[in-house]
Scaffold this active site. Structure first.
Site, PDB file in Angstrom:
ATOM      1  N   SER A  12      24.337  39.803  27.400  1.00  0.00           N
ATOM      2  CA  SER A  12      23.283  40.169  26.500  1.00  0.00           C
ATOM      3  C   SER A  12      24.012  41.247  25.562  1.00  0.00           C
ATOM      4  CB  SER A  12      22.505  41.167  27.259  1.00  0.00           C
ATOM      5  OG  SER A  12      22.767  42.260  28.173  1.00  0.00           O
ATOM      6  N   SER A 132      38.311  42.958  34.005  1.00  0.00           N
ATOM      7  CA  SER A 132      38.953  44.303  34.857  1.00  0.00           C
ATOM      8  C   SER A 132      38.466  45.576  33.773  1.00  0.00           C
ATOM      9  CB  SER A 132      40.645  43.987  35.584  1.00  0.00           C
ATOM     10  OG  SER A 132      40.612  45.225  36.536  1.00  0.00           O
ATOM     11  N   TYR A 146      33.792  52.772  40.937  1.00  0.00           N
ATOM     12  CA  TYR A 146      33.967  52.110  40.263  1.00  0.00           C
ATOM     13  C   TYR A 146      35.806  51.793  39.390  1.00  0.00           C
ATOM     14  CZ  TYR A 146      34.593  49.872  35.134  1.00  0.00           C
ATOM     15  OH  TYR A 146      34.831  48.858  34.009  1.00  0.00           O
ATOM     16  N   LYS A 150      37.103  47.776  40.626  1.00  0.00           N
ATOM     17  CA  LYS A 150      38.400  47.119  39.685  1.00  0.00           C
ATOM     18  C   LYS A 150      39.425  46.773  40.242  1.00  0.00           C
ATOM     19  CE  LYS A 150      35.405  46.577  36.878  1.00  0.00           C
ATOM     20  NZ  LYS A 150      34.530  45.326  35.795  1.00  0.00           N
TER      21      LYS A 150
END
Length: 284
Positions: A12, A132, A146, A150
């Site tokens: 989006s 990634s 976070y 990853k």
């Protein structure tokens, strides 16, 4: 020749949107996805939007089945959907928040791959590209959750590529550094913020905003994705952008202590009064 069919999650805005546009220009018929689908989207796009929530098994299955119904094939999957938590200490995010970020960033990727791989395996071909980050291989204090998602995506992708090569399917990682996009503007705040870290959070937020001012835009990542998608013999890892390339080089060849010192210097951690206050308060 019929166009190859691609699905790009999180399309989006930002990296996902630009990636979907560039894949369409490269000749793919692209289905972008977001939780809201085409609702509220303005302007003409070169790709169609579908509603998809990567945290829902049912939603993932419905979207993938819809593409197969319409096109009969899926040649490329780009897993881009994800979110981050604004720079904060690891202890400032609840277990619930930690589970939420893993459910989107890691398990969302797993759900999508589980949905498309049976089809790709039956066709004997397919390509999967997982977006990634350099934080999948470089330590990032105050972005531990976070970074952990990853790292998980990287380990999963490397292992999966080894599994699926004999089925004609390749899995690759694209690893950008700072990217100026809506992703960073929409990061969640930690849900259990502590007063002890308030000044430090302010300092880190300013430093990250400074870095983003001079950062590459999403088109750099999109260009790398198209390169991987069209490569005859893709590699497992691709850095995206000059900074990401330098960090990969340093991580590979420089001593770990030197890399860590560079990270701390870049974030100005050891010069922040709030950090000195915290470290001197810890009993020796």
């Amino acid at each position: 020749m019929n166009s190859k069919i691609a699905i790009v999650t999180g399309a989006s805005s930002g990296i996902g949107e630009v990636t979907a546009e560039q894949l369409a220009r490269a000749g793919y018929k692209v289905y972008g996805t977001s939780r809201r689908g085409a609702q509220g989207q303005s302007g003409k796009r070169a790709f169609q939007m579908l509603a998809l929530d990567v945290t829902s098994d049912e939603s993932v299955a419905a979207a993938v089945n819809e593409v197969l119904r319409l096109e009969g094939r899926i040649d490329l999957l780009v897993n881009n959907a994800g979110f981050g938590v604004a720079p904060a200490a690891a202890e400032e995010s609840s277990i619930r928040q930690a589970q939420a970020i893993f459910d989107t960033n890691f398990f969302g990727t797993v759900r999508m791959i589980r949905a498309v791989v049976p089809h790709m395996r039956q066709r004997g071909s397919g390509r999967i590209i997982n977006i990634s980050s350099v934080l999948g291989f470089v330590p990032m204090p105050y972005m531990a959750l976070y970074s952990a998602t990853k790292h998980a995506v990287e380990g999963y992708s490397e292992s999966l590529d080894q599994e699926l090569r004999t089925q004609g399917i390749r899995v690759s990682l694209v690893e950008p550094a700072y990217i100026k996009s809506a992703f960073d503007a929409n990061q969640l705040q930690p849900d259990q913020a502590l007063d002890e870290y308030r000044d430090l959070r302010v300092g880190l937020d300013l430093r990250v905003k400074e870095a983003l001012e001079g950062a590459d835009g999403p088109a750099v990542v999109a260009k790398t994705v198209v390169q991987v998608a069209l490569a005859a013999t893709p590699k497992v890892r691709y850095t995206s952008g000059a900074l990401a390339g330098r960090l990969r080089f340093l991580r590979r060849f420089a001593p770990a202590g030197l890399v860590e010192a560079g990270v701390r210097k870049d974030l100005r951690l050891d010069s922040q009064p709030a950090l000195r206050k915290l470290t001197t308060a810890v009993p020796q």
